[in-house]
Enzyme design. Sequence first.
Site, PDB file in Angstrom:
ATOM      1  N   ASP A 341       6.578   0.193  -5.325  1.00  0.00           N
ATOM      2  CA  ASP A 341       7.984   0.461  -5.612  1.00  0.00           C
ATOM      3  C   ASP A 341       8.375  -0.310  -6.866  1.00  0.00           C
ATOM      4  OD1 ASP A 341       9.569  -2.183  -4.551  1.00  0.00           O
ATOM      5  OD2 ASP A 341       7.753  -1.798  -3.383  1.00  0.00           O
ATOM      6  N   HIS A 659      -0.397   3.890  -2.018  1.00  0.00           N
ATOM      7  CA  HIS A 659       1.039   4.174  -2.082  1.00  0.00           C
ATOM      8  C   HIS A 659       1.638   3.616  -3.371  1.00  0.00           C
ATOM      9  CE1 HIS A 659       5.145   4.693  -0.540  1.00  0.00           C
ATOM     10  NE2 HIS A 659       5.394   3.503  -1.057  1.00  0.00           N
ATOM     11  N   ASP A 707      -6.350   6.836   3.705  1.00  0.00           N
ATOM     12  CA  ASP A 707      -6.180   6.833   2.244  1.00  0.00           C
ATOM     13  C   ASP A 707      -5.246   7.961   1.845  1.00  0.00           C
ATOM     14  OD1 ASP A 707      -6.454   6.313  -0.454  1.00  0.00           O
ATOM     15  OD2 ASP A 707      -8.287   7.501  -0.647  1.00  0.00           O
ATOM     16  N   GLU A 716      -0.932   0.573   0.858  1.00  0.00           N
ATOM     17  CA  GLU A 716      -0.160   0.152  -0.297  1.00  0.00           C
ATOM     18  C   GLU A 716      -1.031  -0.719  -1.207  1.00  0.00           C
ATOM     19  OE1 GLU A 716       4.443  -0.977  -1.194  1.00  0.00           O
ATOM     20  OE2 GLU A 716       3.553  -1.725   0.640  1.00  0.00           O
TER      21      GLU A 716
END
Length: 843
Positions: A341, A659, A707, A716
């Site tokens: 993020d 991610h 995955d 992540e």
Amino acid sequence: MTRCRAALLALLTMVALSPATAAHAAADEGPEQIVNGTFDTGTAPWWGTGNVTLAVDDGRLCADIPGGTANPWDVIIGQNDIPLVEGETYAYRFFAAATPAKVGRALIQLPVDPWTQYLSAAPEMSVSGNSYSYTFTAPASLPNAQVVFQLGGSVEPWRFCMDDVSLKGGAEPEVYEPDTGPRVRVNMVGYLPAGPKKATVVTAATEALDWELRNAEKETVASGRTTPRGVDASSGQNVHTLDFGAYRKPGEGYTLTADGETSRPFDIRADIYDRLPSDALKFYYTQRSGIEILDSLRPGYGRPAGHVNAAPNQGDVDVPCQPGVCDYTLDVKGGWYDAGDHGKYVVNGGISVHQLMAAYERDRAAFTDGQLNIPESGNGRPDILDEARWEQEFLLSMQVPDGKPYAGMAHHKIHDQNWTGLPLLPHLDPQLRELHPPSTAATLNLAATAAQAARLYAPYDAEFAARNLKAARKAWAAARANPEKYADPNDGTGGGAYSDGDVSDEFYWAAAELYITTGEKEFRDFVLASPHHTGDVWRERGFDWGNTAQLGRLELATVPNALPDRARVRQSVVEGAEKYLAIQKEHPYGLPYNPPDFDWGSNNLVLNNLVVVATAYDLTGQEKYRAAVREGMDYILGRNALNQSYVTGYGEVASKNQHSRWYARQLDPELPNPPIGTLAGGPNSSIQDPLAQRLLQGCKPQFCYIDHIESWATNELTINWNSPLAWVSAFLADKSERSDCRVGYSAHGSWPGGFTAQVVIENTGKQAVEGWSLRWSFLSGQRAGHAWGATLAQSGSVVTAKALGWNGKIKPGQKVTFGFNGTNAAGPNPAPEVFHLNGARCK
């Protein structure tokens, strides 16, 4: 880390079915839930956001999707009032096409905030079109669910068409079966010729089995019998261990065969880890915030600078606090994005930048200028310090200004006001950025890393070093004044909470770093009084951002200092290593980590345990510790229940869909996968994300991983997971052996600003040393000057002394002496403790 998105993404489920499975699912269908899914009567009751116009074209619903949108939900086509029944399994099907090809989002969700998703799929749509089939089980009854296609987030406009949309109950739930490949599990990258070589065989057999090692020409070069190990609790598998450590011949394309199965190929080479330290460190450049990522330096990863107040960014140049927290703004541009993020967190940045600096401090000569191919390469400083500085500058910027409440403390984090979707490149993020309240934990992370940086940057940038030491002192005083200001565990909207209700370990770590750098009594006394100083800090689960006493213990054991009980501290590290060796010995996959349930980021915890074991090798020179690190790395690179490497680009089958909002090729073919050398978080028994909850229920610990880009709980990427990967891989790449030498270093005089040192090299071996070069590092900014009995050269804090013509030979049992005058740095001037003679570390 994106840990608190359950409200937004809870209960997401996505599994594309094979034709056979889809046919089976359709065998017992309920009534059709979709109205006008074939568009025979026009477009109603389908609706679209105001930026699209729906029309029927050749029997399909089509729309021109505008470009220039940031998020998938900026363009939506959907249908409301879809009834769902709790516990019912539904088959969802549709045809879709995109011109040009695109990845969209197909969702079935709650129609109001928090938009809970019961199914989320990411179909890769082609120009000719494809049919898609998915199943999901409704976790709750709902009379008005919403079927939507999220189609925004594209720079350029495109055309979307769909047909034959169907949602029917009565489907058979699918069973997720990971493809684990051959039952012989190996380190797919390879093994060091002189290191341990073990594999794990999954088999129903309870008696020993024959095994064969074959070279690339399929010739059998070694053979033996396996050792049955019984049922491994971490995987639920009955396994045997296969040991071929006696074979040392280098080569490529080896395979192991046992029980009728042949492993994936691997190499035996002395250089198998040479590239990994740089790759693990290069990860950080593409995680940078506030700077353009140059495609010339990272082909395929170039992107504009993120969060520099260029529209649509609201940016990090003048970030306000959350409402009611403060009355100022801060310029906190720069630093590393924490994970997948756009958030930046001081407590996670702290351990990450520390481990990079600690890797450098372990062996400064192993890291060079130009090694990482970053913008700062060529400036005369090791690239690892330049990369670490990018984050350390950010940590400094998070300190509360003088004259403000909590001055000297550090804000806990800065991130978007709300969660953003995937994919979303940093420069396209339109969210308001906010500073969150200061915390004691963040403040102590700043104190620790700034104190560490003060000594490491002193030889290169005295002003930056002094700035760090000043910030560290200020942070320490602020933390002492506010010892219990904890981060809110519920502050998880738009970013992870990173709450920590016990900061006594951070106090210990910060005091240790400040003592090492300054030698001052205040910090020494605090270290000695801390319960962490004598307690058993070696958690079976390993250390991490929330458990940092281990960092202080490791630093006090390895970095020269005058602590009165330092011998005990060093012995305690060896005792911790013995704990992990015992765990590893009992584990049939060679793991030095074996709790009954695996933690979030278990791979980083495995690596952090290996850091402790590697440090024991540095302290003792005992080969069993180095061998344990080598075997532990096998798990990360393929010797595991899933038979896959967790490092992108390493091994025949490796994680590649971690991610991330910008390494998001799985969602957008125009974006890249994570760069080579990126560590996946790994198995996580709590499976917090909806995709993992759907596919992995009841998983044994090693199988709690997938995955997939949507599995943020198991897959992540983060800055604090690559940092131990960089540390451990640098240790593994270190080819220096123990040399038969002993070095005595003593100060023979000192005066304000200077000192005289004498160095004695003793040959403790049986062979003469023909010509010698001795290398060591100073603690901080000390400089070696006029020398006698040797020639000296210094780069940064690394000093190299070379023999003169008349004293180049050292016979067995003999000694050679030389000396020099030196210049002190601020703070203590301890004797160096690690010496390399002709490249080999003296015992």
